[in-house]
Design a protein around this motif. Structure first.
Motif, PDB file in Angstrom:
ATOM      1  N   GLN A 214      82.245 -34.995  19.463  1.00 22.08           N
ATOM      2  CA  GLN A 214      81.374 -33.934  18.969  1.00 22.08           C
ATOM      3  C   GLN A 214      80.406 -33.542  20.070  1.00 22.08           C
ATOM      4  O   GLN A 214      79.815 -34.401  20.728  1.00 22.08           O
ATOM      5  N   LYS A 215      80.227 -32.246  20.284  1.00 19.43           N
ATOM      6  CA  LYS A 215      79.347 -31.757  21.333  1.00 19.43           C
ATOM      7  C   LYS A 215      77.966 -31.439  20.785  1.00 19.43           C
ATOM      8  O   LYS A 215      77.825 -30.836  19.732  1.00 19.43           O
ATOM      9  N   LEU A 216      76.955 -31.847  21.519  1.00 18.19           N
ATOM     10  CA  LEU A 216      75.573 -31.595  21.124  1.00 18.19           C
ATOM     11  C   LEU A 216      75.128 -30.192  21.508  1.00 18.19           C
ATOM     12  O   LEU A 216      74.423 -29.517  20.770  1.00 18.19           O
ATOM     13  N   GLY A 217      75.550 -29.724  22.651  1.00 21.41           N
ATOM     14  CA  GLY A 217      75.034 -28.468  23.169  1.00 21.41           C
ATOM     15  C   GLY A 217      74.135 -28.748  24.362  1.00 21.41           C
ATOM     16  O   GLY A 217      74.071 -29.864  24.875  1.00 21.41           O
ATOM     17  N   SER A 218      73.417 -27.731  24.808  1.00 21.66           N
ATOM     18  CA  SER A 218      72.662 -27.866  26.061  1.00 21.66           C
ATOM     19  C   SER A 218      71.255 -28.428  25.867  1.00 21.66           C
ATOM     20  O   SER A 218      70.665 -28.931  26.816  1.00 21.66           O
ATOM     21  N   ASP A 219      70.700 -28.334  24.661  1.00 21.72           N
ATOM     22  CA  ASP A 219      69.317 -28.748  24.443  1.00 21.72           C
ATOM     23  C   ASP A 219      69.219 -29.847  23.398  1.00 21.72           C
ATOM     24  O   ASP A 219      70.037 -29.933  22.481  1.00 21.72           O
ATOM     25  N   PHE A 220      68.189 -30.673  23.537  1.00 20.67           N
ATOM     26  CA  PHE A 220      67.932 -31.707  22.543  1.00 20.67           C
ATOM     27  C   PHE A 220      66.454 -32.047  22.556  1.00 20.67           C
ATOM     28  O   PHE A 220      65.706 -31.652  23.453  1.00 20.67           O
ATOM     29  N   CYS A 221      66.021 -32.764  21.543  1.00 23.62           N
ATOM     30  CA  CYS A 221      64.622 -33.162  21.411  1.00 23.62           C
ATOM     31  C   CYS A 221      64.519 -34.669  21.626  1.00 23.62           C
ATOM     32  O   CYS A 221      65.239 -35.450  20.988  1.00 23.62           O
ATOM     33  N   LEU A 222      63.657 -35.074  22.533  1.00 23.34           N
ATOM     34  CA  LEU A 222      63.503 -36.481  22.899  1.00 23.34           C
ATOM     35  C   LEU A 222      62.188 -37.032  22.355  1.00 23.34           C
ATOM     36  O   LEU A 222      61.118 -36.479  22.608  1.00 23.34           O
ATOM     37  N   PHE A 223      62.276 -38.133  21.603  1.00 21.13           N
ATOM     38  CA  PHE A 223      61.109 -38.866  21.107  1.00 21.13           C
ATOM     39  C   PHE A 223      60.997 -40.160  21.900  1.00 21.13           C
ATOM     40  O   PHE A 223      61.946 -40.952  21.916  1.00 21.13           O
ATOM     41  N   VAL A 224      59.866 -40.389  22.525  1.00 22.31           N
ATOM     42  CA  VAL A 224      59.644 -41.626  23.276  1.00 22.31           C
ATOM     43  C   VAL A 224      58.392 -42.305  22.758  1.00 22.31           C
ATOM     44  O   VAL A 224      57.294 -41.736  22.832  1.00 22.31           O
ATOM     45  N   LYS A 225      58.543 -43.504  22.236  1.00 23.90           N
ATOM     46  CA  LYS A 225      57.376 -44.277  21.818  1.00 23.90           C
ATOM     47  C   LYS A 225      56.947 -45.152  22.985  1.00 23.90           C
ATOM     48  O   LYS A 225      57.540 -46.191  23.261  1.00 23.90           O
ATOM     49  N   GLU A 226      55.910 -44.709  23.684  1.00 26.89           N
ATOM     50  CA  GLU A 226      55.446 -45.452  24.855  1.00 26.89           C
ATOM     51  C   GLU A 226      54.684 -46.705  24.460  1.00 26.89           C
ATOM     52  O   GLU A 226      54.715 -47.706  25.155  1.00 26.89           O
ATOM     53  N   SER A 227      53.944 -46.622  23.347  1.00 25.00           N
ATOM     54  CA  SER A 227      53.188 -47.763  22.854  1.00 25.00           C
ATOM     55  C   SER A 227      52.851 -47.488  21.397  1.00 25.00           C
ATOM     56  O   SER A 227      53.188 -46.433  20.857  1.00 25.00           O
ATOM     57  N   CYS A 228      52.140 -48.421  20.769  1.00 29.13           N
ATOM     58  CA  CYS A 228      51.751 -48.206  19.379  1.00 29.13           C
ATOM     59  C   CYS A 228      50.725 -47.087  19.243  1.00 29.13           C
ATOM     60  O   CYS A 228      50.483 -46.588  18.143  1.00 29.13           O
ATOM     61  N   LYS A 229      50.123 -46.662  20.384  1.00 28.38           N
ATOM     62  CA  LYS A 229      49.094 -45.629  20.345  1.00 28.38           C
ATOM     63  C   LYS A 229      49.548 -44.285  20.892  1.00 28.38           C
ATOM     64  O   LYS A 229      48.841 -43.291  20.765  1.00 28.38           O
ATOM     65  N   ILE A 230      50.730 -44.227  21.503  1.00 32.15           N
ATOM     66  CA  ILE A 230      51.186 -42.987  22.141  1.00 32.15           C
ATOM     67  C   ILE A 230      52.661 -42.754  21.855  1.00 32.15           C
ATOM     68  O   ILE A 230      53.498 -43.631  22.066  1.00 32.15           O
ATOM     69  N   ILE A 231      52.987 -41.534  21.378  1.00 24.14           N
ATOM     70  CA  ILE A 231      54.373 -41.109  21.265  1.00 24.14           C
ATOM     71  C   ILE A 231      54.487 -39.718  21.862  1.00 24.14           C
ATOM     72  O   ILE A 231      53.608 -38.864  21.670  1.00 24.14           O
ATOM     73  N   LYS A 232      55.545 -39.490  22.631  1.00 26.94           N
ATOM     74  CA  LYS A 232      55.759 -38.204  23.273  1.00 26.94           C
ATOM     75  C   LYS A 232      57.033 -37.563  22.727  1.00 26.94           C
ATOM     76  O   LYS A 232      58.057 -38.233  22.568  1.00 26.94           O
ATOM     77  N   VAL A 233      56.931 -36.259  22.436  1.00 28.52           N
ATOM     78  CA  VAL A 233      58.069 -35.477  21.951  1.00 28.52           C
ATOM     79  C   VAL A 233      58.284 -34.348  22.944  1.00 28.52           C
ATOM     80  O   VAL A 233      57.355 -33.610  23.272  1.00 28.52           O
ATOM     81  N   GLU A 234      59.515 -34.205  23.429  1.00 31.32           N
ATOM     82  CA  GLU A 234      59.759 -33.252  24.504  1.00 31.32           C
ATOM     83  C   GLU A 234      61.098 -32.561  24.317  1.00 31.32           C
ATOM     84  O   GLU A 234      62.102 -33.194  23.985  1.00 31.32           O
ATOM     85  N   GLY A 235      61.104 -31.238  24.504  1.00 25.22           N
ATOM     86  CA  GLY A 235      62.360 -30.494  24.510  1.00 25.22           C
ATOM     87  C   GLY A 235      63.031 -30.645  25.860  1.00 25.22           C
ATOM     88  O   GLY A 235      62.401 -30.448  26.899  1.00 25.22           O
TER      89      GLY A 235
END
Length: 370
Positions: free
Chosen positions: A273-294
């Motif tokens: 199955q192909k995702l396509g060219s774009d996706f959304c990335l969730f990174v939990k750096e710590s219990c106090k910081i989470i980053k969401v990036e296209g």
């Protein structure tokens, strides 16, 4: 009660709907002091991409004692209020801080607004439901989720629990948690602690009536429609898990992006199955910081990622130890279902893992647009 017939097989079959009997907000037993805060940074995407949830449903057979069956939800609510003392962010809300185009800053604050709790009935026997072909399409009736309001996010709960009783006396506990709130590792610990507290309370208070005894509190009026309306479950989402076994890695966002892309390529090949060219990335750096990036997907990797290739292996939901959770002693779940729900496009969730021989868990969800 007459159970409506199940028509045909597979995706074409129809089922009755679950009936919501009670709704309440469950707060931590005491005021959270000091208040906990998590910073959420959203970059190169829009606020709709803070959507999505982690779902887990635990299925249990009929309780051994009729009295415990009568007071089941009451004890679960009491033990939930106690375990939330250690997980106050689950009872918090999100607040918008700064907005600049596709870059936004949010905060999740443990303001003790409460976990939204639903009690429901489903007009079918548990064994009949579990025997359905393609039952995953219908599990949205057993786990409640309502998407975060992008205009007024502060009014949206981030954590839902639904206890559903089946006609046979069996029941399910459905958990739905925002992807920006916690991750599967934290929910695993939360569920284990919750089950331990509930078991202890049952043993210490045998034959007693819980404070939140719903048979005594219910009335005949159904909850307001705006309280029980949910975000429809989106079909066509396939999920794969990976774990990275290498140790001593210095992670940064560029490395997270490349690892996400590598895992996407592996998932696309495995799932055909192909995702396509774009996706959304969730990174939990710590219990106090989470980053969401296209992000934009590409298949060109640095030497660092290629060097980790042999340390990136497929994992399983069974690696998270919730299969043996008993909310009543001796009553372990007969089935456990996991999923990533309400995602519009491809999502990748990356979490640093403190377990032995594992440094990172990566979850890839591919949404099949039809």
């Amino acid at each position: 009660m007459v159970v409506p017939s199940v028509l045909n097989h597979g995706a074409s079959q129809t089922l009755p709907k679950s009936h919501i009997e009670a709704v309440l907000s469950v707060r931590p037993l005491k005021v959270t002091e000091p208040r906990q805060v998590r910073h959420v940074s959203v970059k190169n995407t829009n606020s709709k991409n803070i959507s999505g949830c982690y779902n887990i449903i635990l299925y249990y057979q009929k309780l051994k004692e009729e009295e415990h069956g009568l007071f089941l939800v009451g004890w679960i609510v009491e033990s939930l209020a106690r375990v939330l003392l250690d997980y106050p962010l689950l009872a918090g809300r999100i607040q918008k801080k700064v907005e600049n185009g596709d870059n936004m800053e949010f905060e999740i604050v443990s303001n003790d607004s409460g976990v939204r709790f639903y009690e429901a009935r489903f007009p079918m026997n548990l064994s009949e439901f579990l025997g359905l072909s393609g039952k995953e399409c219908f599990e949205g009736e057993l786990v409640f989720w309502k998407e975060i309001d992008e205009h007024n996010p502060q009014f949206s709960p981030l954590f839902y629990i639904q206890v559903t009783k089946f006609e046979c006396g069996g029941y399910s506990i459905g958990i739905s948690c925002s992807l920006i709130l916690e991750d599967v590792l934290v929910i695993e610990k939360f569920l284990k602690n919750w089950a331990e507290i509930n078991n202890h309370m049952l043993l210490q208070n045998e034959k007693k009536t819980p404070i939140f005894c719903h048979p005594l509190l219910k009335n005949e009026d159904p909850p307001p429609i705006d309280v029980i309306s949910r975000t429809p479950c989106q079909n066509g989402t396939h999920t794969m898990l990976f774990k990275i076994t290498a140790q001593g890695i210095n992670f940064n966002m560029e490395l997270w992006r490349e690892l996400a892309m590598f895992c996407i390529d592996e998932a696309e090949e495995k799932l055909q199955q192909k995702l396509g060219s774009d996706f959304c990335l969730f990174v939990k750096e710590s219990c106090k910081i989470i980053k969401v990036e296209g992000c934009s997907s590409k298949s060109v990797y640095s030497k660092e990622v290629l060097g980790l290739k042999n340390n990136i292996i497929e994992a399983s939901w069974n690696d998270f130890g919730v299969c043996g959770l008993a909310f009543q002693e001796g009553s372990k779940p007969i089935h456990v279902s996991h999923s990533i729900g309400s995602v519009r496009d491809g999502h990748v969730i990356a979490v640093q893992c403190p377990r032995e021989n594992v440094s990172v868990v990566v979850i890839v969800s591919l949404h099949n647009e039809k």
